[in-house]
Structure formats: C-alpha cells, structure tokens
Design a protein around this motif. Sequence first.
Motif, PDB file in Angstrom:
ATOM      1  N   ARG A  89       1.197  -1.305   0.261  1.00 20.93           N
ATOM      2  CA  ARG A  89       0.036  -0.031   0.257  1.00 20.93           C
ATOM      3  C   ARG A  89       0.899   0.930  -0.068  1.00 20.93           C
ATOM      4  N   ALA A  90       0.357   2.488  -0.696  1.00 23.43           N
ATOM      5  CA  ALA A  90       0.921   3.221  -1.150  1.00 23.43           C
ATOM      6  C   ALA A  90       0.226   4.815  -0.744  1.00 23.43           C
ATOM      7  N   ASP A  91       0.216   5.849   0.181  1.00 25.88           N
ATOM      8  CA  ASP A  91      -0.861   7.312  -0.294  1.00 25.88           C
ATOM      9  C   ASP A  91       0.180   7.922  -1.243  1.00 25.88           C
ATOM     10  N   TYR A  92       0.152   7.598  -2.530  1.00 26.41           N
ATOM     11  CA  TYR A  92       0.619   8.259  -3.586  1.00 26.41           C
ATOM     12  C   TYR A  92       2.023   7.518  -4.364  1.00 26.41           C
ATOM     13  N   TRP A  93       1.392   7.652  -5.828  1.00 27.29           N
ATOM     14  CA  TRP A  93       2.076   7.044  -6.652  1.00 27.29           C
ATOM     15  C   TRP A  93       2.692   6.885  -7.840  1.00 27.29           C
ATOM     16  N   GLY A  94       3.436   7.191  -8.590  1.00 33.61           N
ATOM     17  CA  GLY A  94       3.945   7.367  -9.890  1.00 33.61           C
ATOM     18  C   GLY A  94       3.401   6.628 -11.099  1.00 33.61           C
ATOM     19  N   LYS A  95       3.597   7.563 -11.989  1.00 31.63           N
ATOM     20  CA  LYS A  95       2.412   6.686 -13.629  1.00 31.63           C
ATOM     21  C   LYS A  95       3.529   5.276 -13.826  1.00 31.63           C
ATOM     22  N   GLY A  96       4.741   5.598 -13.182  1.00 32.87           N
ATOM     23  CA  GLY A  96       5.712   3.414 -13.989  1.00 32.87           C
ATOM     24  C   GLY A  96       6.636   4.120 -15.163  1.00 32.87           C
ATOM     25  N   THR A  97       7.607   3.523 -14.864  1.00 28.42           N
ATOM     26  CA  THR A  97       8.586   3.520 -15.958  1.00 28.42           C
ATOM     27  C   THR A  97       8.707   2.167 -16.001  1.00 28.42           C
ATOM     28  N   LEU A  98       8.776   1.849 -17.845  1.00 28.53           N
ATOM     29  CA  LEU A  98       9.256   0.488 -18.236  1.00 28.53           C
ATOM     30  C   LEU A  98      10.594  -0.041 -18.278  1.00 28.53           C
ATOM     31  N   VAL A  99      10.608  -0.792 -18.459  1.00 29.80           N
ATOM     32  CA  VAL A  99      11.774  -1.442 -18.190  1.00 29.80           C
ATOM     33  C   VAL A  99      11.893  -2.914 -18.942  1.00 29.80           C
ATOM     34  N   THR A 100      12.382  -3.271 -20.243  1.00 32.10           N
ATOM     35  CA  THR A 100      12.328  -4.573 -20.877  1.00 32.10           C
ATOM     36  C   THR A 100      13.685  -4.820 -20.833  1.00 32.10           C
ATOM     37  N   ILE A 101      13.856  -6.121 -20.399  1.00 35.60           N
ATOM     38  CA  ILE A 101      15.107  -7.000 -20.285  1.00 35.60           C
ATOM     39  C   ILE A 101      15.242  -8.099 -21.760  1.00 35.60           C
ATOM     40  N   SER A 102      15.858  -7.537 -22.281  1.00 39.39           N
ATOM     41  CA  SER A 102      16.302  -8.849 -23.702  1.00 39.39           C
ATOM     42  C   SER A 102      16.584  -9.625 -23.423  1.00 39.39           C
ATOM     43  N   SER A 103      17.114 -11.286 -24.279  1.00 39.82           N
ATOM     44  CA  SER A 103      17.869 -12.338 -23.182  1.00 39.82           C
ATOM     45  C   SER A 103      18.740 -12.651 -24.204  1.00 39.82           C
TER      46      SER A 103
END
Length: 123
Positions: free
Chosen positions: A109-123
């Motif tokens: 749980r949190a009081d505030y959230w960011g909108k997120g950032t995408l992390v993509t890991i290629s094999s």
Amino acid sequence: QVQLVESGGGLVQAGGSLRLSCAASGLTSRSYAMGWFRQAPGKEREFVAAISWSGDRIDVRTSMKGRFIISRDNAKNTVYLQMNSLKPEDTAVYYCAAATSQVQLRNGRADYWGKGTLVTISS
C-alpha cells in the motif's frame, strides 16, 4: 499536489544494469518512506524495495536481494533503484511510491504512486 515522476527505464540486455530515479514533489514532509513496485505483463503488482525517510532502514524483496539496491537523496527529493544482473523476468513497469510508513509499502500500500517507467530486458 504530490507528484512522483519515475525515469531511467528502457531496453537493456540480460546481465546489464539500470538505475531508476523517482523525483518527488509536493510532499509536505520528508518523513515519507519511499518504495518501488513492479508489474509484469499479466501479473499482479509486486513489492520490490522500500527505504525509510532517513535511509537507515531498507527492505528488499528476498528474490531481489544482492541485485537491486534502493537509496535516496533527501536533498534532491529523489529515490533510486539500482538494478544489476538484470534478467528477462525483470521486465515490468516499475512504479515509485510514497507512504507514511515503510510497513505500508511492504504490505503493498502507498499514499502516492507514480505513473511508472517501463523496463524491458532482452535475452
């Protein structure tokens, strides 16, 4: 108005590293614990790490210990997540969060959230 803005995401090859940043604004007090969560495609959001406002208490998801490091710079109102030895299963949207207690974050749980950032890991 509180804003949490993540940055630093991107595409990296397996075994590489990334450092995510979260810039916080509008928090009226520095006594917020900060944390990181992630949500992979088709999966629920999960806790990654949290740090107390003073930085003296750190909590990292067991499966990520030794690879992920959380830190904060209160002078810059910024929290960081250093991610090393990245794996394809680390691919997810990473969210920054703020809460009045670290226990809240650990419980998802949190009081505030960011909108997120995408992390993509290629094999």
